[in-house]
Design a protein around this motif. Structure first.
Motif, mmCIF file in Angstrom:
data_model
loop_
_atom_site.group_PDB
_atom_site.id
_atom_site.type_symbol
_atom_site.label_atom_id
_atom_site.label_comp_id
_atom_site.label_asym_id
_atom_site.label_seq_id
_atom_site.Cartn_x
_atom_site.Cartn_y
_atom_site.Cartn_z
ATOM 1 N N GLY A 114 -21.433 10.303 -27.048
ATOM 2 C CA GLY A 114 -22.786 10.251 -27.582
ATOM 3 C C GLY A 114 -23.785 11.070 -26.795
ATOM 4 N N GLY A 115 -23.380 11.582 -25.677
ATOM 5 C CA GLY A 115 -24.226 12.438 -24.839
ATOM 6 C C GLY A 115 -23.544 13.783 -24.670
ATOM 7 N N LYS A 116 -23.616 14.307 -23.452
ATOM 8 C CA LYS A 116 -23.001 15.604 -23.173
ATOM 9 C C LYS A 116 -22.381 15.597 -21.789
ATOM 10 C CE LYS A 116 -27.220 17.588 -21.326
ATOM 11 N NZ LYS A 116 -27.966 16.366 -21.511
ATOM 12 N N ARG A 117 -21.494 16.549 -21.583
ATOM 13 C CA ARG A 117 -20.922 16.828 -20.267
ATOM 14 C C ARG A 117 -21.133 18.319 -20.014
ATOM 15 N NH1 ARG A 117 -17.423 14.376 -16.979
ATOM 16 N NH2 ARG A 117 -16.753 12.908 -18.572
ATOM 17 N N VAL A 118 -21.814 18.654 -18.926
ATOM 18 C CA VAL A 118 -21.988 20.046 -18.521
ATOM 19 C C VAL A 118 -20.919 20.322 -17.474
ATOM 20 C CG1 VAL A 118 -23.533 21.775 -17.543
ATOM 21 C CG2 VAL A 118 -24.461 19.944 -18.983
ATOM 22 N N ARG A 119 -20.101 21.327 -17.759
ATOM 23 C CA ARG A 119 -18.939 21.637 -16.934
ATOM 24 C C ARG A 119 -19.107 23.026 -16.335
ATOM 25 N NH1 ARG A 119 -13.730 23.761 -17.949
ATOM 26 N NH2 ARG A 119 -12.120 22.624 -16.834
ATOM 27 N N VAL A 120 -18.954 23.126 -15.006
ATOM 28 C CA VAL A 120 -19.137 24.386 -14.295
ATOM 29 C C VAL A 120 -17.874 24.705 -13.504
ATOM 30 C CG1 VAL A 120 -20.479 25.594 -12.528
ATOM 31 C CG2 VAL A 120 -21.621 23.983 -14.072
ATOM 32 N N VAL A 121 -17.378 25.938 -13.666
ATOM 33 C CA VAL A 121 -16.253 26.411 -12.869
ATOM 34 C C VAL A 121 -16.847 27.195 -11.699
ATOM 35 C CG1 VAL A 121 -14.166 27.811 -12.821
ATOM 36 C CG2 VAL A 121 -14.769 26.536 -14.898
ATOM 37 N N LEU A 122 -16.619 26.693 -10.494
ATOM 38 C CA LEU A 122 -17.179 27.340 -9.311
ATOM 39 C C LEU A 122 -16.464 28.652 -9.022
ATOM 40 C CD1 LEU A 122 -17.533 24.250 -6.938
ATOM 41 C CD2 LEU A 122 -19.270 25.281 -8.416
ATOM 42 N N SER A 123 -17.176 29.555 -8.377
ATOM 43 C CA SER A 123 -16.561 30.792 -7.907
ATOM 44 C C SER A 123 -15.476 30.427 -6.902
ATOM 45 C CB SER A 123 -17.607 31.694 -7.253
ATOM 46 O OG SER A 123 -18.583 32.061 -8.204
ATOM 47 N N PRO A 124 -14.424 31.256 -6.762
ATOM 48 C CA PRO A 124 -13.338 30.927 -5.832
ATOM 49 C C PRO A 124 -13.827 30.789 -4.395
ATOM 50 C CG PRO A 124 -12.697 32.707 -7.297
ATOM 51 C CD PRO A 124 -14.168 32.475 -7.506
ATOM 52 N N CYS A 125 -13.219 29.860 -3.679
ATOM 53 C CA CYS A 125 -13.552 29.639 -2.271
ATOM 54 C C CYS A 125 -12.754 30.613 -1.417
ATOM 55 C CB CYS A 125 -13.216 28.200 -1.874
ATOM 56 S SG CYS A 125 -13.591 27.805 -0.149
ATOM 57 N N PRO A 126 -13.427 31.377 -0.558
ATOM 58 C CA PRO A 126 -12.704 32.312 0.315
ATOM 59 C C PRO A 126 -11.730 31.571 1.234
ATOM 60 C CG PRO A 126 -15.075 32.702 0.411
ATOM 61 C CD PRO A 126 -14.863 31.423 -0.341
ATOM 62 N N GLY A 127 -10.560 32.154 1.421
ATOM 63 C CA GLY A 127 -9.604 31.632 2.385
ATOM 64 C C GLY A 127 -8.874 30.374 1.966
ATOM 65 N N VAL A 128 -8.886 30.052 0.684
ATOM 66 C CA VAL A 128 -8.203 28.836 0.232
ATOM 67 C C VAL A 128 -7.065 29.215 -0.699
ATOM 68 C CG1 VAL A 128 -8.424 26.736 -1.167
ATOM 69 C CG2 VAL A 128 -10.200 27.341 0.460
ATOM 70 N N ARG A 129 -5.923 28.603 -0.442
ATOM 71 C CA ARG A 129 -4.802 28.693 -1.369
ATOM 72 C C ARG A 129 -4.326 27.268 -1.583
ATOM 73 N NH1 ARG A 129 -0.224 27.671 1.407
ATOM 74 N NH2 ARG A 129 -0.324 27.975 3.642
ATOM 75 N N THR A 130 -3.646 27.033 -2.660
ATOM 76 C CA THR A 130 -3.178 25.689 -2.954
ATOM 77 C C THR A 130 -1.689 25.607 -2.703
ATOM 78 O OG1 THR A 130 -4.896 25.463 -4.570
ATOM 79 C CG2 THR A 130 -3.132 23.874 -4.688
ATOM 80 N N GLY A 131 -1.301 24.623 -1.940
ATOM 81 C CA GLY A 131 0.104 24.397 -1.667
ATOM 82 C C GLY A 131 0.795 23.690 -2.807
ATOM 83 N N GLU A 132 2.101 23.549 -2.729
ATOM 84 C CA GLU A 132 2.866 22.932 -3.808
ATOM 85 C C GLU A 132 2.492 21.480 -4.035
ATOM 86 O OE1 GLU A 132 6.796 23.789 -4.354
ATOM 87 O OE2 GLU A 132 6.542 25.904 -3.989
ATOM 88 N N SER A 133 1.986 20.810 -3.007
ATOM 89 C CA SER A 133 1.624 19.406 -3.171
ATOM 90 C C SER A 133 0.325 19.242 -3.960
ATOM 91 C CB SER A 133 1.436 18.753 -1.801
ATOM 92 O OG SER A 133 0.310 19.312 -1.163
ATOM 93 N N GLY A 134 -0.376 20.366 -4.209
ATOM 94 C CA GLY A 134 -1.620 20.285 -4.965
ATOM 95 C C GLY A 134 -2.840 20.227 -4.071
ATOM 96 N N SER A 135 -2.639 20.182 -2.755
ATOM 97 C CA SER A 135 -3.796 20.139 -1.879
ATOM 98 C C SER A 135 -4.183 21.540 -1.452
ATOM 99 C CB SER A 135 -3.511 19.284 -0.643
ATOM 100 O OG SER A 135 -2.461 19.834 0.113
ATOM 101 N N ALA A 136 -5.474 21.764 -1.343
ATOM 102 C CA ALA A 136 -5.980 23.080 -0.950
ATOM 103 C C ALA A 136 -5.825 23.226 0.552
ATOM 104 C CB ALA A 136 -7.441 23.230 -1.356
ATOM 105 N N ARG A 137 -5.528 24.452 0.992
ATOM 106 C CA ARG A 137 -5.383 24.715 2.421
ATOM 107 C C ARG A 137 -5.991 26.059 2.757
ATOM 108 N NH1 ARG A 137 0.861 23.568 2.011
ATOM 109 N NH2 ARG A 137 0.683 21.439 1.338
ATOM 110 N N GLY A 138 -6.516 26.175 3.943
ATOM 111 C CA GLY A 138 -6.996 27.475 4.412
ATOM 112 C C GLY A 138 -5.817 28.394 4.615
ATOM 113 N N SER A 139 -5.986 29.657 4.281
ATOM 114 C CA SER A 139 -4.887 30.600 4.451
ATOM 115 C C SER A 139 -4.815 31.059 5.901
ATOM 116 C CB SER A 139 -5.073 31.797 3.531
ATOM 117 O OG SER A 139 -6.257 32.477 3.846
ATOM 118 N N ALA A 140 -3.621 31.323 6.353
ATOM 119 C CA ALA A 140 -3.424 31.800 7.719
ATOM 120 C C ALA A 140 -3.793 33.267 7.786
ATOM 121 C CB ALA A 140 -1.964 31.601 8.118
ATOM 122 N N SER A 141 -4.541 33.632 8.822
ATOM 123 C CA SER A 141 -4.940 35.031 8.970
ATOM 124 C C SER A 141 -4.405 35.597 10.245
ATOM 125 C CB SER A 141 -6.456 35.164 8.998
ATOM 126 O OG SER A 141 -7.037 34.633 7.843
#
Length: 141
Positions: A114-141
């Motif tokens: 009966g209302g609305k949902r405003v949905r925003v896709v954020l710009s990608p986070c630098p240095g983040v990759r997602t592991g197989e478990s689904g958790s985000a992790r900083g990439s090794a540099s």
């Protein structure tokens, strides 16, 4: 791959945007999104969404955050079916949609209980990759 999700009911008060900002940045940091500039941008998007929902929405304000792969989506649902629109800035507001567009890859509005949902896709986070478990992790540099 599974998604990480968080749901928050936001109290309708003047403190709602600040409360939502703190909660979302804590959740995202806990998921491995730790770039401070990116977290600040995410906080601005959350603040704008919640401010608009409290000011113009009505009913309950529900905040949803989801991370899947490197993609993070933030959405806010409220009781109003009035779709947000860009307007000329004035002394009271009018900058929210421009900020959201500048800090994201896009936004949509969906009908929601009966209302609305405003949905925003954020710009990608630098240095983040997602592991197989689904958790985000900083990439090794």
């Amino acid at each position: 791959m599974s998604a990480l999700t968080a749901y928050l009911d936001v109290p309708l008060s003047r403190e709602a945007p600040a409360t939502a900002r703190r909660a979302v940045t804590a959740v995202l940091a806990g998921w491995g999104f730790r770039d401070e500039d990116w977290l600040d941008s995410a906080a601005v998007v959350v603040s704008e969404l919640v401010t608009n929902a409290v000011r113009h929405g009505g009913g309950c304000v529900a905040l949803h955050v989801e991370a899947h792969d490197e993609r993070v989506t933030v959405s806010v649902a409220d009781g109003s079916s009035v779709v947000p629109r860009r307007r000329d800035p004035d002394g009271v507001g009018g900058r929210g949609i421009a900020l959201i567009e500048a800090l994201s890859t896009g936004w949509t509005v969906q009908n929601h209980e009966g209302g609305k949902r405003v949905r925003v896709v954020l710009s990608p986070c630098p240095g983040v990759r997602t592991g197989e478990s689904g958790s985000a992790r900083g990439s090794a540099s």
